[in-house]
Scaffold this motif. Sequence first.
Motif, PDB file in Angstrom:
ATOM      1  N   ASP A 158      68.501 -13.329  12.185  1.00  0.00           N
ATOM      2  CA  ASP A 158      68.704 -13.170  10.561  1.00  0.00           C
ATOM      3  C   ASP A 158      69.656 -11.865  10.477  1.00  0.00           C
ATOM      4  N   SER A 159      69.535 -10.721  11.154  1.00  0.00           N
ATOM      5  CA  SER A 159      70.514  -9.711  11.175  1.00  0.00           C
ATOM      6  C   SER A 159      71.756 -10.097  11.538  1.00  0.00           C
ATOM      7  N   VAL A 160      72.083 -10.891  12.480  1.00  0.00           N
ATOM      8  CA  VAL A 160      73.436 -11.338  12.944  1.00  0.00           C
ATOM      9  C   VAL A 160      74.106 -12.258  12.000  1.00  0.00           C
ATOM     10  N   VAL A 161      73.189 -12.969  11.246  1.00  0.00           N
ATOM     11  CA  VAL A 161      73.705 -13.921  10.261  1.00  0.00           C
ATOM     12  C   VAL A 161      74.242 -13.050   8.980  1.00  0.00           C
ATOM     13  N   ILE A 162      73.493 -11.980   8.771  1.00  0.00           N
ATOM     14  CA  ILE A 162      73.909 -11.150   7.522  1.00  0.00           C
ATOM     15  C   ILE A 162      75.379 -10.485   7.950  1.00  0.00           C
ATOM     16  N   LEU A 163      75.253  -9.819   9.362  1.00  0.00           N
ATOM     17  CA  LEU A 163      76.205  -9.259   9.620  1.00  0.00           C
ATOM     18  C   LEU A 163      77.596 -10.166   9.614  1.00  0.00           C
ATOM     19  N   ASP A 165      68.565   3.762  16.065  1.00  0.00           N
ATOM     20  CA  ASP A 165      67.466   3.118  15.562  1.00  0.00           C
ATOM     21  C   ASP A 165      67.068   1.682  15.835  1.00  0.00           C
ATOM     22  N   GLY A 166      67.835   1.285  16.584  1.00  0.00           N
ATOM     23  CA  GLY A 166      67.716  -0.267  16.636  1.00  0.00           C
ATOM     24  C   GLY A 166      68.518  -1.334  16.078  1.00  0.00           C
ATOM     25  N   ASN A 167      69.061  -0.908  15.030  1.00  0.00           N
ATOM     26  CA  ASN A 167      69.598  -1.678  13.760  1.00  0.00           C
ATOM     27  C   ASN A 167      70.747  -2.413  14.539  1.00  0.00           C
ATOM     28  N   ILE A 168      70.867  -3.562  14.427  1.00  0.00           N
ATOM     29  CA  ILE A 168      72.214  -4.419  15.023  1.00  0.00           C
ATOM     30  C   ILE A 168      73.412  -3.984  14.200  1.00  0.00           C
ATOM     31  N   ILE A 169      74.570  -3.456  14.814  1.00  0.00           N
ATOM     32  CA  ILE A 169      75.748  -3.116  14.237  1.00  0.00           C
ATOM     33  C   ILE A 169      76.990  -4.172  14.852  1.00  0.00           C
ATOM     34  N   GLY A 170      76.746  -4.794  15.677  1.00  0.00           N
ATOM     35  CA  GLY A 170      77.672  -5.862  16.069  1.00  0.00           C
ATOM     36  C   GLY A 170      77.268  -6.857  16.952  1.00  0.00           C
ATOM     37  N   PHE A 171      78.178  -7.795  17.239  1.00  0.00           N
ATOM     38  CA  PHE A 171      77.478  -8.895  18.154  1.00  0.00           C
ATOM     39  C   PHE A 171      78.781  -9.488  18.788  1.00  0.00           C
ATOM     40  N   ALA A 172      78.446 -10.517  19.731  1.00  0.00           N
ATOM     41  CA  ALA A 172      79.601 -11.366  20.672  1.00  0.00           C
ATOM     42  C   ALA A 172      78.807 -12.455  20.826  1.00  0.00           C
ATOM     43  N   ALA A 173      79.511 -13.810  20.683  1.00  0.00           N
ATOM     44  CA  ALA A 173      78.791 -14.873  21.159  1.00  0.00           C
ATOM     45  C   ALA A 173      79.849 -15.998  21.596  1.00  0.00           C
ATOM     46  N   GLY A 174      79.561 -16.465  22.641  1.00  0.00           N
ATOM     47  CA  GLY A 174      80.233 -17.549  23.280  1.00  0.00           C
ATOM     48  C   GLY A 174      79.506 -18.600  24.183  1.00  0.00           C
ATOM     49  N   THR A 175      80.343 -18.879  25.145  1.00  0.00           N
ATOM     50  CA  THR A 175      79.868 -20.096  26.025  1.00  0.00           C
ATOM     51  C   THR A 175      80.661 -20.118  27.474  1.00  0.00           C
ATOM     52  N   THR A 176      79.968 -20.316  28.538  1.00  0.00           N
ATOM     53  CA  THR A 176      80.715 -20.431  29.799  1.00  0.00           C
ATOM     54  C   THR A 176      81.142 -21.655  30.040  1.00  0.00           C
ATOM     55  N   VAL A 221      81.637  -6.339  14.132  1.00  0.00           N
ATOM     56  CA  VAL A 221      80.890  -5.410  13.940  1.00  0.00           C
ATOM     57  C   VAL A 221      80.698  -5.028  12.356  1.00  0.00           C
ATOM     58  N   LEU A 222      79.921  -4.523  11.982  1.00  0.00           N
ATOM     59  CA  LEU A 222      79.623  -4.079  10.435  1.00  0.00           C
ATOM     60  C   LEU A 222      80.897  -3.584  10.030  1.00  0.00           C
ATOM     61  N   PRO A 223      81.454  -3.920   8.625  1.00  0.00           N
ATOM     62  CA  PRO A 223      82.814  -3.426   8.175  1.00  0.00           C
ATOM     63  C   PRO A 223      82.702  -1.817   8.243  1.00  0.00           C
ATOM     64  N   GLU A 224      81.748  -1.029   7.716  1.00  0.00           N
ATOM     65  CA  GLU A 224      81.539   0.332   7.882  1.00  0.00           C
ATOM     66  C   GLU A 224      81.523   1.051   9.214  1.00  0.00           C
ATOM     67  N   MET A 225      81.590   0.111  10.418  1.00  0.00           N
ATOM     68  CA  MET A 225      81.352   0.827  11.497  1.00  0.00           C
ATOM     69  C   MET A 225      82.621   0.573  12.359  1.00  0.00           C
ATOM     70  N   THR A 226      83.780  -0.137  11.642  1.00  0.00           N
ATOM     71  CA  THR A 226      85.075  -0.246  12.430  1.00  0.00           C
ATOM     72  C   THR A 226      85.680   1.096  12.528  1.00  0.00           C
ATOM     73  N   GLY A 227      86.556   0.922  13.640  1.00  0.00           N
ATOM     74  CA  GLY A 227      87.341   2.445  14.178  1.00  0.00           C
ATOM     75  C   GLY A 227      86.516   3.253  14.866  1.00  0.00           C
ATOM     76  N   LYS A 228      85.379   2.749  15.625  1.00  0.00           N
ATOM     77  CA  LYS A 228      84.539   3.524  16.531  1.00  0.00           C
ATOM     78  C   LYS A 228      84.337   2.857  17.816  1.00  0.00           C
ATOM     79  N   SER A 229      85.315   2.015  18.136  1.00  0.00           N
ATOM     80  CA  SER A 229      85.404   1.417  19.479  1.00  0.00           C
ATOM     81  C   SER A 229      84.329   0.595  19.696  1.00  0.00           C
ATOM     82  N   LEU A 230      83.426   0.124  18.731  1.00  0.00           N
ATOM     83  CA  LEU A 230      82.259  -0.816  18.921  1.00  0.00           C
ATOM     84  C   LEU A 230      82.877  -2.083  19.314  1.00  0.00           C
ATOM     85  N   GLY A 231      83.715  -2.616  18.891  1.00  0.00           N
ATOM     86  CA  GLY A 231      84.483  -3.876  19.090  1.00  0.00           C
ATOM     87  C   GLY A 231      84.744  -3.904  20.596  1.00  0.00           C
ATOM     88  N   LYS A 232      85.641  -3.040  20.982  1.00  0.00           N
ATOM     89  CA  LYS A 232      86.127  -2.889  22.419  1.00  0.00           C
ATOM     90  C   LYS A 232      84.758  -2.901  23.422  1.00  0.00           C
TER      91      LYS A 232
END
Length: 200
Positions: free
Chosen positions: A12-17, A57-68, A129-140
């Motif tokens: 649910d958190s990933v869907v909202i993100l 605090d354990g809140n999801i602020i980004g995700f990556a999903a795919g398949t091999t 990643v959450l839009p407000e968390m961009t620029g923090k190298s989380l995507g990398k």
Amino acid sequence: MFIRSATESDIDSVVILHIKAFEGFFLTSLGKSFLRKLYQAFLFEESGVFRVITDDDGNIIGFAAGTTSPDLFFSSLRKKKWLSFLISSIPGVLNQPIKVLRKLYHAMFYKGDKPAELLSSALLSSIAVLPEMTGKSLGKELLLDFEKQVKSMNVASLYLTTDKFGNDSVVAFYTKTGYQIESDFTQPNGRKMLRLIKFF
């Protein structure tokens, strides 16, 4: 920050993100129910790879999903889940019937857009990643972690697709981290895309 495998309780958190990060995108227009089923597939299908990054605090602020194994992954979804995906897309169909039905038709034949000559390549289907968390190298950090996961599964490369036009910052992000533009192509709806790939 902490990166770990996703769990069912994260969906649910990933869907909202996803909705916040991909506002106006086609998949977003299909609604929460459709997105929930999609990310559950990355979680439960054998070839799925699904990682999340959390704050202190354990809140999801980004995700990556795919398949091999893109071919097998999407083929399995069509065989096992086509009806549930169709039902969950009803809100999107009601809002934009012609557009959504056309895209759903083409989705029935989607195989991940994998280059034909690549026998062993994983697909990074979605990263955000959450839009407000961009620029923090989380995507990398997420991307490097995702690469580490698929490399451990003995695939030779990782690829992704992204928009060709109006998308310079995203393309630059990937090329700076070692991805090469393998080709460009046009989706059935006329959308111009780039395929980028990184060999391990």
